[in-house]
Design a protein around this motif. Structure first.
Motif, PDB file in Angstrom:
ATOM      1  N   LEU A 256       0.807  -1.214   0.000  1.00 39.65           N
ATOM      2  CA  LEU A 256       0.000   0.000   0.000  1.00 39.65           C
ATOM      3  C   LEU A 256       0.842   1.267   0.000  1.00 39.65           C
ATOM      4  CD1 LEU A 256      -2.857   1.336   0.410  1.00 39.65           C
ATOM      5  CD2 LEU A 256      -2.443   1.117   2.860  1.00 39.65           C
ATOM      6  N   PHE A 257       1.820   1.352   0.889  1.00 37.83           N
ATOM      7  CA  PHE A 257       2.550   2.605   1.083  1.00 37.83           C
ATOM      8  C   PHE A 257       3.540   2.874  -0.048  1.00 37.83           C
ATOM      9  CE2 PHE A 257       1.208   1.108   5.271  1.00 37.83           C
ATOM     10  CZ  PHE A 257       0.426   2.188   5.657  1.00 37.83           C
ATOM     11  N   GLU A 258       4.212   1.822  -0.541  1.00 33.70           N
ATOM     12  CA  GLU A 258       5.130   2.036  -1.662  1.00 33.70           C
ATOM     13  C   GLU A 258       4.366   2.457  -2.914  1.00 33.70           C
ATOM     14  OE1 GLU A 258       9.087  -0.024  -3.374  1.00 33.70           O
ATOM     15  OE2 GLU A 258       7.300  -1.285  -3.559  1.00 33.70           O
ATOM     16  N   GLU A 259       3.181   1.897  -3.112  1.00 35.59           N
ATOM     17  CA  GLU A 259       2.392   2.264  -4.291  1.00 35.59           C
ATOM     18  C   GLU A 259       1.948   3.721  -4.215  1.00 35.59           C
ATOM     19  OE1 GLU A 259       1.847   0.022  -7.084  1.00 35.59           O
ATOM     20  OE2 GLU A 259       3.521  -0.700  -5.898  1.00 35.59           O
ATOM     21  N   VAL A 260       1.484   4.158  -3.052  1.00 32.88           N
ATOM     22  CA  VAL A 260       1.109   5.571  -2.889  1.00 32.88           C
ATOM     23  C   VAL A 260       2.320   6.462  -3.147  1.00 32.88           C
ATOM     24  CG1 VAL A 260       0.348   7.329  -1.239  1.00 32.88           C
ATOM     25  CG2 VAL A 260      -0.809   5.118  -1.306  1.00 32.88           C
ATOM     26  N   ALA A 261       3.469   6.086  -2.607  1.00 30.78           N
ATOM     27  CA  ALA A 261       4.693   6.864  -2.816  1.00 30.78           C
ATOM     28  C   ALA A 261       5.056   6.935  -4.296  1.00 30.78           C
ATOM     29  CB  ALA A 261       5.839   6.250  -2.013  1.00 30.78           C
ATOM     30  N   LYS A 262       4.880   5.819  -5.000  1.00 33.91           N
ATOM     31  CA  LYS A 262       5.186   5.772  -6.445  1.00 33.91           C
ATOM     32  C   LYS A 262       4.338   6.778  -7.214  1.00 33.91           C
ATOM     33  CE  LYS A 262       3.196   2.681  -8.949  1.00 33.91           C
ATOM     34  NZ  LYS A 262       2.737   1.325  -9.346  1.00 33.91           N
ATOM     35  N   PHE A 263       3.044   6.810  -6.928  1.00 37.29           N
ATOM     36  CA  PHE A 263       2.149   7.724  -7.642  1.00 37.29           C
ATOM     37  C   PHE A 263       2.494   9.184  -7.335  1.00 37.29           C
ATOM     38  CE2 PHE A 263      -0.948   4.018  -7.087  1.00 37.29           C
ATOM     39  CZ  PHE A 263      -0.664   3.502  -8.338  1.00 37.29           C
ATOM     40  N   ARG A 264       2.822   9.479  -6.087  1.00 38.82           N
ATOM     41  CA  ARG A 264       3.172  10.859  -5.705  1.00 38.82           C
ATOM     42  C   ARG A 264       4.478  11.279  -6.401  1.00 38.82           C
ATOM     43  NH1 ARG A 264       4.218  12.198  -0.716  1.00 38.82           N
ATOM     44  NH2 ARG A 264       2.734  13.872  -0.298  1.00 38.82           N
ATOM     45  N   ALA A 265       5.467  10.371  -6.395  1.00 36.86           N
ATOM     46  CA  ALA A 265       6.747  10.660  -7.045  1.00 36.86           C
ATOM     47  C   ALA A 265       6.569  10.838  -8.552  1.00 36.86           C
ATOM     48  CB  ALA A 265       7.742   9.540  -6.758  1.00 36.86           C
ATOM     49  N   ALA A 266       5.699  10.043  -9.152  1.00 36.69           N
ATOM     50  CA  ALA A 266       5.487  10.113 -10.604  1.00 36.69           C
ATOM     51  C   ALA A 266       5.039  11.505 -11.025  1.00 36.69           C
ATOM     52  CB  ALA A 266       4.444   9.076 -11.024  1.00 36.69           C
ATOM     53  N   ARG A 267       4.085  12.076 -10.292  1.00 33.19           N
ATOM     54  CA  ARG A 267       3.601  13.424 -10.654  1.00 33.19           C
ATOM     55  C   ARG A 267       4.728  14.446 -10.579  1.00 33.19           C
ATOM     56  NH1 ARG A 267      -1.178  11.653  -8.038  1.00 33.19           N
ATOM     57  NH2 ARG A 267      -0.345  12.252  -6.005  1.00 33.19           N
ATOM     58  N   ARG A 268       5.496  14.368  -9.515  1.00 33.98           N
ATOM     59  CA  ARG A 268       6.577  15.341  -9.305  1.00 33.98           C
ATOM     60  C   ARG A 268       7.636  15.220 -10.397  1.00 33.98           C
ATOM     61  NH1 ARG A 268       7.961  15.342  -3.287  1.00 33.98           N
ATOM     62  NH2 ARG A 268       9.454  13.668  -3.645  1.00 33.98           N
ATOM     63  N   MET A 269       8.004  13.986 -10.722  1.00 30.72           N
ATOM     64  CA  MET A 269       9.049  13.766 -11.722  1.00 30.72           C
ATOM     65  C   MET A 269       8.598  14.215 -13.112  1.00 30.72           C
ATOM     66  SD  MET A 269      10.380  10.040 -10.410  1.00 30.72           S
ATOM     67  CE  MET A 269      11.749   9.890 -11.572  1.00 30.72           C
ATOM     68  N   TRP A 270       7.362  13.874 -13.493  1.00 34.07           N
ATOM     69  CA  TRP A 270       6.875  14.240 -14.821  1.00 34.07           C
ATOM     70  C   TRP A 270       6.768  15.755 -14.961  1.00 34.07           C
ATOM     71  CZ3 TRP A 270       7.006  12.186 -19.296  1.00 34.07           C
ATOM     72  CH2 TRP A 270       6.191  12.632 -20.344  1.00 34.07           C
ATOM     73  N   ALA A 271       6.382  16.436 -13.899  1.00 27.24           N
ATOM     74  CA  ALA A 271       6.306  17.902 -13.943  1.00 27.24           C
ATOM     75  C   ALA A 271       7.672  18.487 -14.288  1.00 27.24           C
ATOM     76  CB  ALA A 271       5.801  18.437 -12.605  1.00 27.24           C
ATOM     77  N   HIS A 272       8.716  17.943 -13.697  1.00 33.08           N
ATOM     78  CA  HIS A 272      10.065  18.453 -13.976  1.00 33.08           C
ATOM     79  C   HIS A 272      10.534  18.070 -15.377  1.00 33.08           C
ATOM     80  CE1 HIS A 272      10.934  20.303 -10.130  1.00 33.08           C
ATOM     81  NE2 HIS A 272      10.478  19.234  -9.500  1.00 33.08           N
ATOM     82  N   ILE A 273      10.203  16.858 -15.823  1.00 29.48           N
ATOM     83  CA  ILE A 273      10.597  16.429 -17.175  1.00 29.48           C
ATOM     84  C   ILE A 273       9.961  17.330 -18.230  1.00 29.48           C
ATOM     85  CG2 ILE A 273      10.264  14.584 -18.890  1.00 29.48           C
ATOM     86  CD1 ILE A 273      10.657  12.578 -16.536  1.00 29.48           C
ATOM     87  N   THR A 274       8.654  17.564 -18.119  1.00 30.08           N
ATOM     88  CA  THR A 274       7.971  18.405 -19.114  1.00 30.08           C
ATOM     89  C   THR A 274       8.476  19.842 -19.075  1.00 30.08           C
ATOM     90  OG1 THR A 274       6.158  18.695 -17.528  1.00 30.08           O
ATOM     91  CG2 THR A 274       5.872  17.025 -19.242  1.00 30.08           C
ATOM     92  N   LYS A 275       8.723  20.347 -17.876  1.00 34.66           N
ATOM     93  CA  LYS A 275       9.220  21.724 -17.760  1.00 34.66           C
ATOM     94  C   LYS A 275      10.584  21.870 -18.423  1.00 34.66           C
ATOM     95  CE  LYS A 275       9.997  25.436 -14.411  1.00 34.66           C
ATOM     96  NZ  LYS A 275       9.987  25.816 -12.976  1.00 34.66           N
ATOM     97  N   GLU A 276      11.453  20.881 -18.194  1.00 36.03           N
ATOM     98  CA  GLU A 276      12.798  20.932 -18.803  1.00 36.03           C
ATOM     99  C   GLU A 276      12.738  20.869 -20.324  1.00 36.03           C
ATOM    100  OE1 GLU A 276      14.942  17.753 -16.983  1.00 36.03           O
ATOM    101  OE2 GLU A 276      14.901  18.709 -14.993  1.00 36.03           O
ATOM    102  N   LEU A 277      11.686  20.239 -20.871  1.00 33.40           N
ATOM    103  CA  LEU A 277      11.550  20.142 -22.325  1.00 33.40           C
ATOM    104  C   LEU A 277      10.723  21.286 -22.914  1.00 33.40           C
ATOM    105  CD1 LEU A 277      11.160  16.289 -22.764  1.00 33.40           C
ATOM    106  CD2 LEU A 277      13.115  17.698 -23.400  1.00 33.40           C
ATOM    107  N   GLY A 278      10.395  22.277 -22.075  1.00 31.91           N
ATOM    108  CA  GLY A 278       9.794  23.499 -22.604  1.00 31.91           C
ATOM    109  C   GLY A 278       8.343  23.744 -22.282  1.00 31.91           C
ATOM    110  N   ALA A 279       7.677  22.846 -21.547  1.00 34.75           N
ATOM    111  CA  ALA A 279       6.259  23.067 -21.218  1.00 34.75           C
ATOM    112  C   ALA A 279       6.133  24.191 -20.195  1.00 34.75           C
ATOM    113  CB  ALA A 279       5.632  21.790 -20.673  1.00 34.75           C
ATOM    114  N   THR A 280       5.284  25.142 -20.501  1.00 37.40           N
ATOM    115  CA  THR A 280       5.028  26.254 -19.578  1.00 37.40           C
ATOM    116  C   THR A 280       3.589  26.275 -19.084  1.00 37.40           C
ATOM    117  OG1 THR A 280       4.599  27.683 -21.490  1.00 37.40           O
ATOM    118  CG2 THR A 280       6.831  27.722 -20.562  1.00 37.40           C
ATOM    119  N   ASP A 281       2.685  25.621 -19.817  1.00 34.92           N
ATOM    120  CA  ASP A 281       1.285  25.534 -19.401  1.00 34.92           C
ATOM    121  C   ASP A 281       1.179  24.467 -18.313  1.00 34.92           C
ATOM    122  OD1 ASP A 281      -1.475  24.862 -19.192  1.00 34.92           O
ATOM    123  OD2 ASP A 281      -1.839  25.581 -21.229  1.00 34.92           O
ATOM    124  N   PRO A 282       0.626  24.794 -17.140  1.00 39.24           N
ATOM    125  CA  PRO A 282       0.521  23.789 -16.065  1.00 39.24           C
ATOM    126  C   PRO A 282      -0.180  22.510 -16.498  1.00 39.24           C
ATOM    127  CG  PRO A 282       0.004  25.969 -15.206  1.00 39.24           C
ATOM    128  CD  PRO A 282       0.138  26.110 -16.696  1.00 39.24           C
TER     129      PRO A 282
END
Length: 516
Positions: A256-282
């Motif tokens: 349960l807890f590792e899966e919740v952590a995975k989903f939370r980390a996924a959002r944070r990581m993807w936000a940084h990946i898209t921003k680094e590739l030029g996304a400015t729209d939230p």
């Protein structure tokens, strides 16, 4: 007026619980660790989907109407193996497989039957299809047009994630480069013609089913996502447009807890990946995802235990902030789910959504020392893997070099060893084994449906304009040798009743087949 939600004792539940924190740790704000919406499920629950499809279009249509009558909010279509790899039901390669792991779809005829009595403008549909995703999308669009739907309003998702097929699943047809071209053609076409359609569901689910652990599932999925972003950018597409229609598909397992952590980390990581590739729209930086409970965690032994496993996984997905969810039937280690199993799986979501309190506040496990530490650790380990993949030249190169496949195989072997050595306990399998273990009734598919589908194809080819159909296929062959977007041509082809196998073969003739 703000919505008031209370416990059964009358205690008012706040929308969000937190110590004073910076704005970037609030839900709905970059990097979206705590959720992509400020209020999450307080205003609207996740979409409850039930993945279904078997036998003929007629039989699957009956199951869809049943599920809709039971409270399903969106449909999710499973296709049989010939449909997934581009063979019509009457092809020699289809023998023994028609309708077995999903519904057989050969033409627009089948699509019309599959959705009979269902308005495509009113329902959201997810289609788990990859190598032939472009054809199924074309069929869906053609049917929507026949229904008189406004294409700007139809919504849904095609999985369309070919990279994980090379790495983990195997239902590919063409080599990676032309396959990536099909995907970017879909991004471009849908951004103009069907703007509410999610053009890809970047899938960690099958990577996890193949044996990856949670960290590998996250790292390999986001690496594939990064490759799709770069391919679209190289084609000249605007990341602030096409990235809004990307979605993800994750697995939910029993920890349960590792899966919740995975989903939370996924959002944070993807936000940084898209921003680094030029996304400015939230909205182009948000990771939106569907979850399915873990098929590989289900056991054939004591199958009713799977109801409990699915409930735990449902909690993991919802406390992790999923946008939609499919819950597996308890009997899926034995067969396609029976109606009873499908109903219990849906009721599991409904009980969690309406009775458990999980939906009353945003990110309910946030602030737990354990969950916050796990989120950071999962993220750090996933970044380490992503950096290795980047050093190889990205996900496509890592797949071509066998790196991702080898990592998954090692993880799967380690897990199996732990089970066999009783280091990892699976209830009912290597501990608490029942002496008398009677399996429940299973759902069986009649082999005669291949003949039914073949007869339908014969009738279709007899009544259609075969000259027009061949012209459509020739245009596809010609365009495949240029940079012309193939999607409009495929839509025209299915409207002229070209079959799925004929369209797939037209491209096989130009691009060949990929051999692993």
């Amino acid at each position: 007026m703000e919505k008031i939600i209370q416990t059964d004792s009358g205690i008012i539940i706040d929308p969000l619980y937190t110590q004073p924190v910076p704005m970037d740790e609030q839900p709905g704000i970059f990097p979206f660790t705590r959720g992509i919406h400020a209020s999450m499920y307080r205003d609207k629950l996740w979409t409850m989907r039930q993945y279904a499809g078997f036998s003929t279009a007629e039989e699957s249509n009956k199951r869809y109407h049943y599920l809709l009558s039971q409270g399903v909010m969106g449909l999710s279509v499973a296709f049989d193996l010939p449909t997934q790899i581009g063979y019509d039901s009457d092809h020699a390669m289809s023998e023994g497989e028609v309708g077995k792991v999903g519904v057989a779809i050969d033409s627009l005829d089948d699509m019309e039957i599959l959705f009979k009595g269902i308005s495509l403008e009113q329902i959201s549909t997810s289609m788990t299809i990859n190598a032939t995703g472009f054809i199924l999308l074309a069929l869906y669009i053609a049917l929507a047009k026949k229904q008189g739907a406004d294409l700007k309003k139809i919504s849904g998702t095609i999985q369309n994630d070919i990279l994980k097929e090379y790495a983990a699943r195997g239902t590919f047809i063409y080599p990676p480069k032309p396959s990536m071209r099909l995907i970017t053609d879909i991004f471009d076409y849908c951004s103009r013609e069907v703007p509410k359609w999610n053009t890809i569901s970047i899938s960690g689910y099958h990577i996890r089913e193949a044996g990856a652990n949670a960290v590998q599932e996250l790292a390999f999925t986001l690496s594939n996502g990064k490759a799709y972003l770069k391919a679209a950018l190289e084609k000249g597409l605007d990341i602030n447009v096409f990235a809004k229609r990307l979605s993800f598909f994750f697995n939910a397992h029993n920890h349960l807890f590792e899966e919740v952590a995975k989903f939370r980390a996924a959002r944070r990581m993807w936000a940084h990946i898209t921003k680094e590739l030029g996304a400015t729209d939230p909205k182009a930086q948000m990771l939106r995802f569907h979850t399915q409970t873990g098929g590989s965690t289900l056991t054939a032994q004591q199958p009713h235990n799977n109801i409990v496993r699915v409930a735990i996984q449902t909690l993991a997905a919802t406390m992790g902030g999923t946008q939609s969810l499919h819950t597996n039937g308890y009997d899926e280690a034995l067969s396609l789910p029976t109606e009873e199993a499908a109903r219990i799986a849906l009721r599991t979501q409904q009980i969690v959504g309406y009775e458990s309190g999980v939906a009353d506040t945003v990110d309910p496990l946030a602030g737990s020392y354990y969950v916050e530490a796990l989120t950071n650790e999962v993220e750090n380990r996933a970044w380490d893997l992503i950096h290795k993949i980047d050093a190889m030249g990205g996900a496509v190169s890592a797949i071509e070099q066998g790196f991702i496949q080898d990592e998954i195989a090692r993880s799967a072997y380690k897990y199996q060893q732990e089970v066999e050595n009783n280091e990892k306990i699976i209830v009912g399998v290597n501990k608490f084994v029942a002496a008398d273990n009677q399996p429940p009734e299973v759902f069986r598919i009649d082999d005669s449906i291949r003949q039914m589908q073949s007869d339908r194809l014969k009738a279709l080819r007899a009544r259609r304009d075969n000259d027009a159909a061949e012209q459509c296929l020739q245009r596809i062959r010609e365009a495949a040798q240029t940079t012309e977007n193939l999607m409009p041509l495929v839509v025209t082809a299915v409207e002229n009743y070209c079959t799925l196998g004929e369209i797939a073969d037209a491209l096989r003739q130009v691009w060949g087949e990929y051999k692993a």
